[in-house]
Write an enzyme that holds these catalytic residues in place. Structure first.
Site, PDB file in Angstrom:
ATOM      1  N   ASP A  79      -4.666   1.277  10.809  1.00 41.80           N
ATOM      2  CA  ASP A  79      -6.243   1.129  11.339  1.00 41.80           C
ATOM      3  C   ASP A  79      -6.027   0.650  12.877  1.00 41.80           C
ATOM      4  O   ASP A  79      -6.179   1.394  13.597  1.00 41.80           O
ATOM      5  CB  ASP A  79      -6.670  -0.011  10.266  1.00 41.80           C
ATOM      6  CG  ASP A  79      -8.235  -0.372  10.320  1.00 41.80           C
ATOM      7  OD1 ASP A  79      -8.807  -0.034  11.482  1.00 41.80           O
ATOM      8  OD2 ASP A  79      -8.589  -1.111   9.321  1.00 41.80           O
TER       9      ASP A  79
ATOM     10  N   ASP B  36       0.829   3.473   4.436  1.00 40.37           N
ATOM     11  CA  ASP B  36      -0.273   4.391   3.764  1.00 40.37           C
ATOM     12  C   ASP B  36      -1.460   4.458   4.922  1.00 40.37           C
ATOM     13  O   ASP B  36      -1.860   5.508   5.076  1.00 40.37           O
ATOM     14  CB  ASP B  36      -0.626   3.338   2.632  1.00 40.37           C
ATOM     15  CG  ASP B  36      -1.145   2.123   3.006  1.00 40.37           C
ATOM     16  OD1 ASP B  36      -0.685   1.545   3.858  1.00 40.37           O
ATOM     17  OD2 ASP B  36      -1.901   1.492   2.054  1.00 40.37           O
TER      18      ASP B  36
ATOM     19  N   LYS C 109      -7.076   5.840  10.431  1.00 45.66           N
ATOM     20  CA  LYS C 109      -8.624   5.876  10.672  1.00 45.66           C
ATOM     21  C   LYS C 109      -9.008   6.367  11.948  1.00 45.66           C
ATOM     22  O   LYS C 109      -8.475   5.926  12.908  1.00 45.66           O
ATOM     23  CB  LYS C 109      -9.031   4.212  10.387  1.00 45.66           C
ATOM     24  CG  LYS C 109      -9.380   4.093   9.028  1.00 45.66           C
ATOM     25  CD  LYS C 109      -9.840   2.713   8.820  1.00 45.66           C
ATOM     26  CE  LYS C 109     -10.074   2.218   7.240  1.00 45.66           C
ATOM     27  NZ  LYS C 109     -10.730   0.951   7.269  1.00 45.66           N
TER      28      LYS C 109
ATOM     29  N   GLY D  28       0.633  -1.050   0.057  1.00 48.19           N
ATOM     30  CA  GLY D  28      -0.010  -0.209  -0.095  1.00 48.19           C
ATOM     31  C   GLY D  28       0.920   1.347  -0.015  1.00 48.19           C
ATOM     32  O   GLY D  28       0.323   2.383  -0.574  1.00 48.19           O
TER      33      GLY D  28
ATOM     34  N   ASP E  31      -5.993  -0.478  -1.492  1.00 47.85           N
ATOM     35  CA  ASP E  31      -6.804  -1.385  -2.468  1.00 47.85           C
ATOM     36  C   ASP E  31      -7.948  -1.860  -1.815  1.00 47.85           C
ATOM     37  O   ASP E  31      -7.924  -1.781  -0.605  1.00 47.85           O
ATOM     38  CB  ASP E  31      -5.875  -2.579  -3.018  1.00 47.85           C
ATOM     39  CG  ASP E  31      -5.774  -3.592  -1.690  1.00 47.85           C
ATOM     40  OD1 ASP E  31      -5.371  -3.095  -0.610  1.00 47.85           O
ATOM     41  OD2 ASP E  31      -5.782  -4.650  -2.034  1.00 47.85           O
TER      42      ASP E  31
END
Ligand code: PRP
Length: 186
Positions: free
Chosen positions: A105, A102, A133, A46, A162
């Site tokens: 989370d 990237d 996030k 990513g 992605d």
């Protein structure tokens, strides 16, 4: 301007906004690493687009290496234990390392990698993440030293990110339509 992909519900950041964010991150790193030669460790896959832009925004000499990891456990949820599928080619002992990711989370992947790389005795180690996030009532396992933007707790694609290996090539960062990932049959 690029037309919006039909699977994308909403654009979170345009190409210009991304450029502005990455330029700011590059400026910060340039200031903090004056006189140094940091090694940028890009976590595949990513982060490859973000890292490519970031190193061009960094104005001190720097080197780049790549690491690829795959998470154990289910596809959609990070287990925190990662398997190294490609290790660094560079020795990081005594180096000023900056890990680039990237998206953060749960933070479990980065937390695992941070500890793994720290054990190799770099001189310093910092984390630079493009997007974090915002998950209500949940604290990520690790905090980045450099952060581009906080994004909503949705399925984010584009700019390297992605869904089932698609959408990495979108120039913008967007939210995927829920029907795309809830109706996928293949
Ligand atoms: C994404 C991202 C991080 C990880 C973040 O990688 O690049 O490595 O998930 O999740 P966490 O904070 O909950 O651990 P992904 O597994 O999608 O692989 P990719 O980079 O190859 O797309």
């Amino acid at each position: 301007m690029e037309t919006i992909h039909p699977d994308v519900e909403k654009v979170l950041l345009t190409e210009d906004q991304i450029h502005e964010i990455v330029t700011k991150l590059g400026d910060q790193i340039t200031k903090d690493y004056a006189g140094k030669n940091p090694l940028i460790v890009c976590i595949l896959r990513g982060a490859f687009i973000f890292t490519a832009d970031l190193i061009r925004a960094i104005k001190v000499p720097c080197e780049v290496d790549f690491m690829a990891v795959s998470s154990y456990g289910s596809e959609s949820q990070s287990s925190g234990v990662v398997r190294i599928t490609k290790d660094l080619s560079t020795k990081i002992e005594g180096r000023d390392v900056i890990i680039t990711e990237d998206i953060l989370d749960s933070g479990l992947t980065l937390s695992y990698l941070y500890n793994l790389l720290k054990a190799r005795n770099p001189k310093s180690i910092r984390i630079c993440v493009f997007a974090v996030k915002d998950i209500p009532n949940k604290k990520a396992a690790i905090k980045p030293d450099y952060l581009g933007i906080t994004v909503p707790n949705a399925f984010i694609v584009g700019y390297g990110l992605d869904y089932a290996e698609k959408y990495r090539n979108l120039l913008y960062l967007g939210v995927l339509k829920p029907e795309v990932y809830s109706s996928q049959k293949d």
